[in-house]
Design a protein around this motif. Structure first.
Motif, short mmCIF file in Angstrom:
data_model
loop_
_atom_site.label_atom_id
_atom_site.label_comp_id
_atom_site.label_asym_id
_atom_site.label_seq_id
_atom_site.Cartn_x
_atom_site.Cartn_y
_atom_site.Cartn_z
N PHE A 15 150.53 94.15 26.14
CA PHE A 15 150.05 93.72 24.83
C PHE A 15 150.68 94.61 23.77
O PHE A 15 150.90 95.80 24.02
CB PHE A 15 148.53 93.79 24.74
CG PHE A 15 147.83 92.78 25.60
CD1 PHE A 15 147.88 91.43 25.31
CD2 PHE A 15 147.12 93.19 26.73
CE1 PHE A 15 147.24 90.50 26.10
CE2 PHE A 15 146.47 92.26 27.53
CZ PHE A 15 146.54 90.91 27.22
N VAL A 22 149.52 96.43 30.98
CA VAL A 22 148.19 96.29 31.59
C VAL A 22 148.34 95.93 33.07
O VAL A 22 147.68 96.50 33.94
CB VAL A 22 147.37 95.21 30.85
CG1 VAL A 22 146.02 95.01 31.52
CG2 VAL A 22 147.17 95.61 29.40
N GLY A 43 138.95 98.58 31.05
CA GLY A 43 140.31 98.68 30.53
C GLY A 43 141.38 98.63 31.60
O GLY A 43 142.57 98.74 31.28
N SER A 44 141.00 98.45 32.85
CA SER A 44 142.00 98.47 33.92
C SER A 44 142.77 97.16 34.03
O SER A 44 143.73 97.05 34.79
CB SER A 44 141.34 98.80 35.27
OG SER A 44 140.39 97.81 35.62
N GLY A 45 142.33 96.13 33.31
CA GLY A 45 143.07 94.88 33.30
C GLY A 45 142.41 93.73 34.05
O GLY A 45 143.04 92.69 34.29
N LYS A 46 141.13 93.89 34.37
CA LYS A 46 140.43 92.87 35.15
C LYS A 46 140.37 91.53 34.42
O LYS A 46 140.68 90.48 34.99
CB LYS A 46 138.99 93.32 35.48
CG LYS A 46 138.89 94.61 36.25
CD LYS A 46 137.45 94.97 36.55
CE LYS A 46 136.59 95.19 35.33
NZ LYS A 46 136.99 96.34 34.50
N SER A 47 139.95 91.60 33.15
CA SER A 47 139.83 90.34 32.39
C SER A 47 141.20 89.71 32.17
O SER A 47 141.34 88.48 32.22
CB SER A 47 139.15 90.58 31.04
OG SER A 47 137.80 90.97 31.26
N THR A 48 142.20 90.56 31.94
CA THR A 48 143.56 90.05 31.75
C THR A 48 144.01 89.29 33.00
O THR A 48 144.53 88.17 32.92
CB THR A 48 144.52 91.23 31.46
OG1 THR A 48 144.05 91.90 30.28
CG2 THR A 48 145.94 90.75 31.26
P1 ADP Z 1 139.00 95.13 31.67
O1 ADP Z 1 138.54 93.72 31.72
O2 ADP Z 1 139.32 95.71 33.01
O3 ADP Z 1 138.06 96.03 30.92
P2 ADP Z 1 141.09 94.08 29.94
O4 ADP Z 1 141.93 93.21 30.81
O5 ADP Z 1 140.13 93.43 29.03
O6 ADP Z 1 140.38 95.20 30.85
O7 ADP Z 1 142.04 94.97 29.03
C1 ADP Z 1 143.04 95.81 29.56
C2 ADP Z 1 143.74 96.53 28.40
O8 ADP Z 1 144.44 95.58 27.63
C3 ADP Z 1 142.80 97.25 27.46
O9 ADP Z 1 143.44 98.42 27.04
C4 ADP Z 1 142.65 96.26 26.33
O10 ADP Z 1 142.35 96.93 25.14
C5 ADP Z 1 144.01 95.61 26.28
N1 ADP Z 1 143.98 94.23 25.80
C6 ADP Z 1 143.36 93.18 26.41
N2 ADP Z 1 143.58 92.03 25.73
C7 ADP Z 1 144.34 92.37 24.66
C8 ADP Z 1 144.90 91.64 23.57
N3 ADP Z 1 144.71 90.31 23.45
N4 ADP Z 1 145.63 92.33 22.66
C9 ADP Z 1 145.83 93.66 22.77
N5 ADP Z 1 145.34 94.40 23.78
C10 ADP Z 1 144.59 93.78 24.70
#
Ligand code: ADP
Ligand code: MG
Length: 248
Positions: A15, A22, A43-48
């Motif tokens: 990102f 990520v 912040g490990s990227g699970k949702s991503t």
């Molecule tokens: P988790 O679900 O494990 O907490 P995320 O997948 O939400 O982690 O996010 C992983 C990293 O990517 C975090 O540092 C988050 O801030 C960043 N991030 C997630 N989505 C975006 C986005 N759309 N734009 C910028 N940074 C993002």
């Protein structure tokens, strides 16, 4: 070994504004019919990762494939988020029927099946209530039923119970485990909660430093004794803490 429902190979995702990707070359196979828990710190990227598997976002590099489907197309997928996201002006039954309104789902939804699900999973008495008349746990159960009412092949859940009172979390976890077993679809749940992972997973994949799967554990649920659970918990906790310290 079973067949592979989803294969992520050398997946990269960055990102803007982040110094490290990520996902940094992530490899992950999701087997048909399994209950996979992806465990990782905040912040490990699970949702991503989950959003990419759901088709809500795309990899920068690498591939995601569906080896099991004949035409290599994405299978029907249901997604559940941390918040139930129910429509406040619709009853429980209407909320569940909502997915059936979309053209992509129309032939996969029928009201009789939805009522059967409500019945089978203990929600029949709530069918005519509005979301504001539900507890947090009830609302999240409705969100799960809404996701499965369109008969997905793949169910994805992003920390579905983390906003709920810890006292009712175990009940919901057991409820979800029963539902996934009975309906028999492939399930991927992401969480930062080790106990949730131990309660539900057939396999746990730890998302660690560098945005890759750091370690995996297969759980023999049938022969899962308390002492084995405790041993595994200690082992996973140690690895989880290492990965958290490295990313902190
Ligand atoms: P988790 O679900 O494990 O907490 P995320 O997948 O939400 O982690 O996010 C992983 C990293 O990517 C975090 O540092 C988050 O801030 C960043 N991030 C997630 N989505 C975006 C986005 N759309 N734009 C910028 N940074 C993002
Ligand atoms: Mg998240």
């Amino acid at each position: 070994m079973g067949t592979v429902a989803v294969r992520v190979a050398q997946g990269y995702k960055s990102f803007p504004g982040l110094t490290e990707p990520v996902l940094g070359g992530l490899d992950l196979d999701i087997d048909t019919g399994e209950f996979l828990v992806v465990l990782g710190s905040s912040g490990s990227g699970k949702s991503t990762l989950l959003r990419i598997v759901a088709g809500l976002d795309q990899l920068d590099r690498g591939t995601i494939t569906w080896p099991e489907t004949d035409d290599a197309a994405r299978p029907h997928t249901g997604v559940v988020f941390q918040q139930p996201l129910l429509m406040p002006w619709l009853t429980v039954r209407e909320n569940i029927g909502f997915g059936g309104r979309f053209a992509a789902h129309r032939d996969r939804f029928d009201a009789v099946y939805a009522d059967e699900l409500l019945d089978a999973f203990g929600l029949a008495g709530l069918a005519d209530r509005y979301p504001e008349q539900l507890s947090g746990g009830q609302a999240q159960r409705v969100a799960v039923i809404r996701a499965v009412a369109v008969r997905p092949r793949l169910l994805l859940l992003d920390e579905p119970f983390s906003a709920l009172d810890p006292a009712i979390r175990a009940d919901l976890q057991d409820w979800l485990g029963d539902l996934a077993r009975e309906l028999g679809f492939t399930t991927v749940l992401v969480t930062h909660d080790i106990d949730e992972a131990l309660r539900l997973a057939g396999r746990i994949a730890l998302l660690g430093t560098g945005g890759r799967v750091q370690q995996q554990w297969h759980l023999d649920r049938a022969g899962f004794t308390d002492s084995e659970r405790q041993r595994l918990r200690t082992e996973i906790f140690a690895r989880y803490r290492d990965s958290t310290l490295e990313t902190a």
